[in-house]
Design a protein around this motif. Sequence first.
Motif, PDB file in Angstrom:
ATOM      1  N   PHE A 282       0.792  -1.276   0.173  1.00 50.10           N
ATOM      2  CA  PHE A 282      -0.061   0.021  -0.184  1.00 50.10           C
ATOM      3  C   PHE A 282       0.741   1.248   0.124  1.00 50.10           C
ATOM      4  N   TYR A 283       1.964   1.357   0.584  1.00 54.24           N
ATOM      5  CA  TYR A 283       2.659   2.612   1.006  1.00 54.24           C
ATOM      6  C   TYR A 283       3.760   2.826  -0.198  1.00 54.24           C
ATOM      7  N   LEU A 284       4.025   1.958  -0.917  1.00 50.71           N
ATOM      8  CA  LEU A 284       4.998   1.988  -2.008  1.00 50.71           C
ATOM      9  C   LEU A 284       4.105   3.193  -3.116  1.00 50.71           C
ATOM     10  N   PRO A 285       3.265   3.052  -3.660  1.00 48.94           N
ATOM     11  CA  PRO A 285       2.608   4.036  -4.230  1.00 48.94           C
ATOM     12  C   PRO A 285       2.139   5.303  -3.650  1.00 48.94           C
ATOM     13  N   ALA A 286       1.876   5.080  -2.450  1.00 50.32           N
ATOM     14  CA  ALA A 286       1.502   6.076  -1.554  1.00 50.32           C
ATOM     15  C   ALA A 286       2.578   7.223  -1.340  1.00 50.32           C
ATOM     16  N   VAL A 287       3.815   6.745  -0.985  1.00 53.37           N
ATOM     17  CA  VAL A 287       5.003   7.660  -0.871  1.00 53.37           C
ATOM     18  C   VAL A 287       5.508   8.321  -2.216  1.00 53.37           C
ATOM     19  N   LEU A 288       5.135   7.669  -3.436  1.00 52.79           N
ATOM     20  CA  LEU A 288       5.383   8.215  -4.604  1.00 52.79           C
ATOM     21  C   LEU A 288       4.363   9.509  -4.912  1.00 52.79           C
ATOM     22  N   LEU A 289       3.090   9.411  -4.353  1.00 60.01           N
ATOM     23  CA  LEU A 289       2.016  10.427  -4.425  1.00 60.01           C
ATOM     24  C   LEU A 289       2.249  11.424  -3.145  1.00 60.01           C
ATOM     25  N   LEU A 290       2.589  11.203  -2.310  1.00 57.14           N
ATOM     26  CA  LEU A 290       2.950  12.288  -1.296  1.00 57.14           C
ATOM     27  C   LEU A 290       3.826  13.192  -1.242  1.00 57.14           C
ATOM     28  N   VAL A 291       5.082  12.622  -2.324  1.00 57.29           N
ATOM     29  CA  VAL A 291       6.150  13.477  -2.468  1.00 57.29           C
ATOM     30  C   VAL A 291       5.827  14.464  -3.596  1.00 57.29           C
ATOM     31  N   LEU A 292       4.821  14.236  -4.699  1.00 54.44           N
ATOM     32  CA  LEU A 292       4.685  14.853  -5.866  1.00 54.44           C
ATOM     33  C   LEU A 292       4.722  16.396  -5.329  1.00 54.44           C
ATOM     34  N   PRO A 293       5.397  17.045  -6.320  1.00 45.96           N
ATOM     35  CA  PRO A 293       5.852  16.696  -7.820  1.00 45.96           C
ATOM     36  C   PRO A 293       7.329  16.008  -7.794  1.00 45.96           C
ATOM     37  N   TYR A 294       7.911  15.637  -6.716  1.00 42.10           N
ATOM     38  CA  TYR A 294       9.248  15.445  -6.470  1.00 42.10           C
ATOM     39  C   TYR A 294       9.334  13.626  -6.672  1.00 42.10           C
ATOM     40  N   THR A 295       8.502  13.191  -7.341  1.00 44.77           N
ATOM     41  CA  THR A 295       8.482  11.698  -7.353  1.00 44.77           C
ATOM     42  C   THR A 295       9.741  11.224  -8.125  1.00 44.77           C
ATOM     43  N   GLY A 296      10.150  12.059  -9.213  1.00 44.12           N
ATOM     44  CA  GLY A 296      11.484  11.596 -10.060  1.00 44.12           C
ATOM     45  C   GLY A 296      12.768  11.923  -9.086  1.00 44.12           C
ATOM     46  N   LEU A 297      12.746  13.034  -8.477  1.00 41.27           N
ATOM     47  CA  LEU A 297      13.691  13.155  -7.415  1.00 41.27           C
ATOM     48  C   LEU A 297      13.875  12.037  -6.388  1.00 41.27           C
ATOM     49  N   LEU A 298      12.746  11.718  -5.836  1.00 40.70           N
ATOM     50  CA  LEU A 298      12.919  10.459  -4.766  1.00 40.70           C
ATOM     51  C   LEU A 298      13.420   9.255  -5.410  1.00 40.70           C
ATOM     52  N   LEU A 299      13.062   8.936  -6.559  1.00 46.17           N
ATOM     53  CA  LEU A 299      13.587   7.688  -7.298  1.00 46.17           C
ATOM     54  C   LEU A 299      14.991   7.996  -7.424  1.00 46.17           C
ATOM     55  N   ALA A 300      15.601   8.942  -7.811  1.00 47.80           N
ATOM     56  CA  ALA A 300      16.947   9.278  -7.745  1.00 47.80           C
ATOM     57  C   ALA A 300      17.586   9.394  -6.584  1.00 47.80           C
ATOM     58  N   ALA A 301      16.834   9.355  -5.485  1.00 49.86           N
ATOM     59  CA  ALA A 301      17.659   9.471  -4.106  1.00 49.86           C
ATOM     60  C   ALA A 301      17.641   8.080  -3.396  1.00 49.86           C
ATOM     61  N   LEU A 302      16.927   7.251  -3.860  1.00 49.91           N
ATOM     62  CA  LEU A 302      16.499   5.875  -2.983  1.00 49.91           C
ATOM     63  C   LEU A 302      17.761   5.103  -3.123  1.00 49.91           C
ATOM     64  N   PRO A 303      18.598   5.161  -4.103  1.00 50.31           N
ATOM     65  CA  PRO A 303      19.705   4.420  -4.259  1.00 50.31           C
ATOM     66  C   PRO A 303      20.789   4.821  -2.974  1.00 50.31           C
ATOM     67  N   GLY A 304      20.542   5.749  -2.397  1.00 55.77           N
ATOM     68  CA  GLY A 304      21.558   6.456  -1.356  1.00 55.77           C
ATOM     69  C   GLY A 304      21.262   5.658  -0.030  1.00 55.77           C
ATOM     70  N   VAL A 305      20.325   4.762  -0.046  1.00 53.65           N
ATOM     71  CA  VAL A 305      19.995   3.814   0.989  1.00 53.65           C
ATOM     72  C   VAL A 305      21.387   2.806   1.389  1.00 53.65           C
ATOM     73  N   ARG A 306      22.135   2.487   0.007  1.00 53.22           N
ATOM     74  CA  ARG A 306      23.291   1.843   0.315  1.00 53.22           C
ATOM     75  C   ARG A 306      24.531   2.285   0.974  1.00 53.22           C
ATOM     76  N   ARG A 307      24.222   3.629   1.355  1.00 54.40           N
ATOM     77  CA  ARG A 307      25.303   4.558   1.950  1.00 54.40           C
ATOM     78  C   ARG A 307      24.796   4.863   3.436  1.00 54.40           C
ATOM     79  N   MET A 308      23.643   4.155   3.908  1.00 56.64           N
ATOM     80  CA  MET A 308      23.206   4.708   4.937  1.00 56.64           C
ATOM     81  C   MET A 308      24.147   4.541   6.121  1.00 56.64           C
ATOM     82  N   ARG A 309      25.123   3.646   6.334  1.00 56.36           N
ATOM     83  CA  ARG A 309      25.978   3.745   7.063  1.00 56.36           C
ATOM     84  C   ARG A 309      27.355   4.689   7.044  1.00 56.36           C
TER      85      ARG A 309
END
Length: 538
Positions: A282-309
């Motif tokens: 449920f929350y996967l599409p929800a997060v893409l809608l909640l950050v509109l119009p920054y959905t493309g920017l969010l997708l660009a930021a998500l790979p940063g989770v690999r550097r979370m430490r």
Amino acid sequence: MNTQGPEMLARTPPAQERGSGALAVLAPWAWPALLAAAVWLGLFYNLGAIPLFDVDEGAFGEATREMLARGDYVSTWLNGQPRYDKPILIYWLQAASVRLLGLDEFALRLPSALAATAWIAAVHAFTRRVVDRDTAHAAAFIAATSAGVVVIGRGAIADALLNLFLALALFDVYRELVDPRPRWRRRVFLWIALGVLTKGPVALLVPAAASALAFGLQGRMNGWWRAVRDPVGWLILLAVAGPWYALEYAARGDAFLAGFFMRHNVERFLVPLQGHAGSPFFYLPAVLLLVLPYTGLLLAALPGVRRMRTTPLDTLLWCWFLFVLGFFTLAGTKLPHYLLYGATPLFILMARRRHALRSRVAALWPALVLVAAVAILPLVLHHAAPGARNPYVREALSRADVFGPAWHAQAIALLACVVLLMLWPERPRTGGPWARLVAAALACSYAFGGLLLPAAAELQQGPVKRAALLARQAGWPVRSWRINVPSFSVYRDAVTPATDAPRPGDVILTRSDALDGLPSPVRVLFREGGVLLVRIEG
């Protein structure tokens, strides 16, 4: 102890996040002006010009009205019945606003708009200290123009206030993580206490769990335990939040425990309440809608989770967001705005990656989809309404008067602006895709606050408001039958009890799909958009 203050750590983002100075062409005063415009468009423009939106705004508004009418500032009531949904702080703030400005939509919504403004300011101040000024401007601007913030910041509900306190608590958690001091952890307890007074245990759960994960990943669990066991912190929490809980329990007894803690917290997690169920995704599409119009920017930021430490800042931001996502995915009751409790770190993470957008299309397609959806909404409703099986839905969606020529002209103009931003050729010193996204975000804020929300509120609640004003002017005692619109009581300035057995002579508020269940004959006093006031003849 770490000799570097929290403001010094994570000051310089990785090289791939610094970019090349987009928006460098702007004058020094331009970013404050842009932020002011974003806050005004997103949170204050037309704030009091539309009816109370859906059941929640009506319920909070009516509970506040009854608080003032009863003079009871401890317990909340809704249409004469005890209300256990939320703690007291938002009602106190709304009551103060109504006392000062009078009972209307603007006064009821003002505390949320101010809380959202403070939330945005907190994002800016924190990001400026731990990253840099330009990233702070970007993070605050993203927060001010994201769809989820615009919606809850305009609502007479508790969520903007809760998000303010969650943000303040976890910003001080970061300070404690990198530079342990009693003042940081004790301020965390203060913000948690205010959050617990706003929406209950979730204000304790999110900072506690997110901080435990972050401290653990940074190898600092001993520091986390030391902070959690701080007796002064717990005294602050109990001194701030405890008195109201004690007074409410003294007034309501076990009904308060069962209604607030068990039903609206424990049961809300275990099972879907009020039909708000959803799949594990449920929350996967929800997060893409909640950050509109920054959905493309969010997708660009998500790979940063690999550097979370990589740094304490990355660790805390990702732990904060991922805990909220995981916890509410497991919860039985699912509502999109729950994910906003983890949106603050996304604003900062997206701001740090704002120059990762290399394409106008990648940056602007969410804004284009949003404004196009707003522009074609009247056409969609025109074709969908006649096919609706439910007569109430059919009547509610068939009101062509909601979308006038001015509405259509503005929608087309916004769509043209975003299309132009996408198609306009690149020029030297224009700032690249990020600068275009900033301009498109302002257009999207106007699409939300100036077009979409007013239209939706009018379709849903405009007839309710006019029915209530008619009943108030006529002095009719009204009961409700198979309809849940607390805003009717706000506008009528009187409690509207529900009835299970309408009797001759009663004036009844109902919906067109419930009309056949009333005793005949009935005289229709008001009918619009599927909302009816009828008198039962006999």
